[in-house]
Design an enzyme around this catalytic site. Structure first.
Site, PDB file in Angstrom:
ATOM      1  N   GLY A   1       1.207  -0.928   0.130  1.00 40.57           N
ATOM      2  CA  GLY A   1      -0.228   0.007   0.220  1.00 40.57           C
ATOM      3  C   GLY A   1       0.899   0.940   0.148  1.00 40.57           C
ATOM      4  O   GLY A   1       2.050   1.324   0.237  1.00 40.57           O
TER       5      GLY A   1
ATOM      6  N   TYR B   1     -17.565   1.946   4.302  1.00 40.12           N
ATOM      7  CA  TYR B   1     -15.589   2.406   3.688  1.00 40.12           C
ATOM      8  C   TYR B   1     -15.951   3.541   5.625  1.00 40.12           C
ATOM      9  O   TYR B   1     -14.765   2.798   6.264  1.00 40.12           O
ATOM     10  CB  TYR B   1     -15.223   2.937   3.334  1.00 40.12           C
ATOM     11  CG  TYR B   1     -14.147   3.296   3.111  1.00 40.12           C
ATOM     12  CD1 TYR B   1     -12.559   2.348   3.199  1.00 40.12           C
ATOM     13  CD2 TYR B   1     -13.645   4.460   3.306  1.00 40.12           C
ATOM     14  CE1 TYR B   1     -11.129   2.548   4.241  1.00 40.12           C
ATOM     15  CE2 TYR B   1     -12.343   4.964   3.585  1.00 40.12           C
ATOM     16  CZ  TYR B   1     -10.973   3.906   3.814  1.00 40.12           C
ATOM     17  OH  TYR B   1     -10.331   4.528   4.236  1.00 40.12           O
TER      18      TYR B   1
END
Length: 288
Positions: A9, A120
């Site tokens: 990431g 989310y």
């Protein structure tokens, strides 16, 4: 030893550049959809600090896969937090502006009431609550609009589109602070060091770039610094529908972060130049 959940990431990649001696656990090492494996990894490595830089970040995808998002964003951090309490080590959990509903125009403060608009944000908020409830030494670091030279992000998307488009419509009524991933990584390291020395600093903090801008303003800056001839027209969010609602106000008040850790808000324009330089897209002297 520093243990980092996440390897490829944006923030994890920058952490690896800054702390190559740390141990990074990617998907191939630990399955975050199996929370117990996260706790086992912490026990096995006996770290001095844990940073959770892994997350289910597909905002739209989370609307259809909320169960998986919850496992990764909430239940895995909960297991990490409990293991960190057991081992007596601090935990840093990277969170998001999406825990707020984006109302108003004032920068969100860490103590403001969360009200996520979608899956989310809900699952990230649940992760925050689980970390707090574990009762250990921790820092929850909310950030926004992350960008870097790797992974998927707005800067890379704009550069890609500029290869084939000479005009774009970009949302102009969402306002926030683009945040360089390398600055987030550096902030995490500072917080980790200070938190280990002073557990009383445990709490929730904000860290986002300055000055505030809209996605349209960010796009214009990208094209100007990369010398891409793209005309940008601002449009309201209503004209760019997405499966998940986006907060209109993503401004974050970062004052308590500077007060506690001496970390000032990063200038995203400098960060943008660093990213464009890494991508070989920065043009200097042409845009003045």
């Amino acid at each position: 030893m520093m243990l980092v959940f996440g390897r490829t990431g944006q923030v994890a990649t920058e952490l690896a550049h800054l702390r190559p001696d740390a141990t990074f656990l990617g998907r191939e090492s630990v399955d975050l959809t199996t929370p117990g494996a996260c706790a086992d990894a912490i026990r096995a490595h006996s770290p001095e600090v844990v940073i959770n830089a892994a997350a289910f970040t597909g905002v739209d995808k989370a609307e259809d896969e909320e169960h998986t998002a919850r496992l990764i964003n909430a239940e895995a951090p909960a297991a990490m937090a409990r293991a960190c309490v057991e081992m007596g080590v601090p935990l840093i959990y990277i969170s998001t502006d999406y825990v707020f509903d984006g109302s108003g125009t004032a920068p969100w403060r860490p103590g403001d009431a969360p009200a996520p608009l979608g899956a989310y944000g809900r699952t990230k908020l649940e992760g925050e609550e689980a970390v707090r409830d574990a009762g250990g030494t921790h820092a929850i670091l909310r950030t926004a609009w992350v960008f870097s030279a790797h992974g998927g992000n707005f800067v890379k998307t704009m550069l890609r589109l500029s290869e084939t488009k000479d005009a774009l419509n970009i949302v102009d009524d969402q306002v926030g602070g683009p945040t360089p991933a390398d600055a987030i990584a550096a902030a995490c390291l500072t917080i980790a060091e200070r938190l280990a020395a002073d557990p009383a600093l445990t709490g929730t903090y904000h860290f986002a770039g300055a000055p505030e801008t809209s996605w349209k303003g960010f796009a214009e800056a990208i094209f100007a610094r990369a010398y891409r001839q793209v005309a940008v027209t601002g449009i309201p969010t209503a004209e760019y529908p997405t499966p998940a609602a986006r907060p209109l106000n993503s401004r974050l008040d970062c004052g308590s972060t500077e007060a506690a850790f001496g970390i000032a808000q990063p200038d995203w324009r400098s960060g943008l130049d660093r990213v464009l330089a890494k991508l070989g897209a920065l043009r200097t002297g042409d845009t003045e």
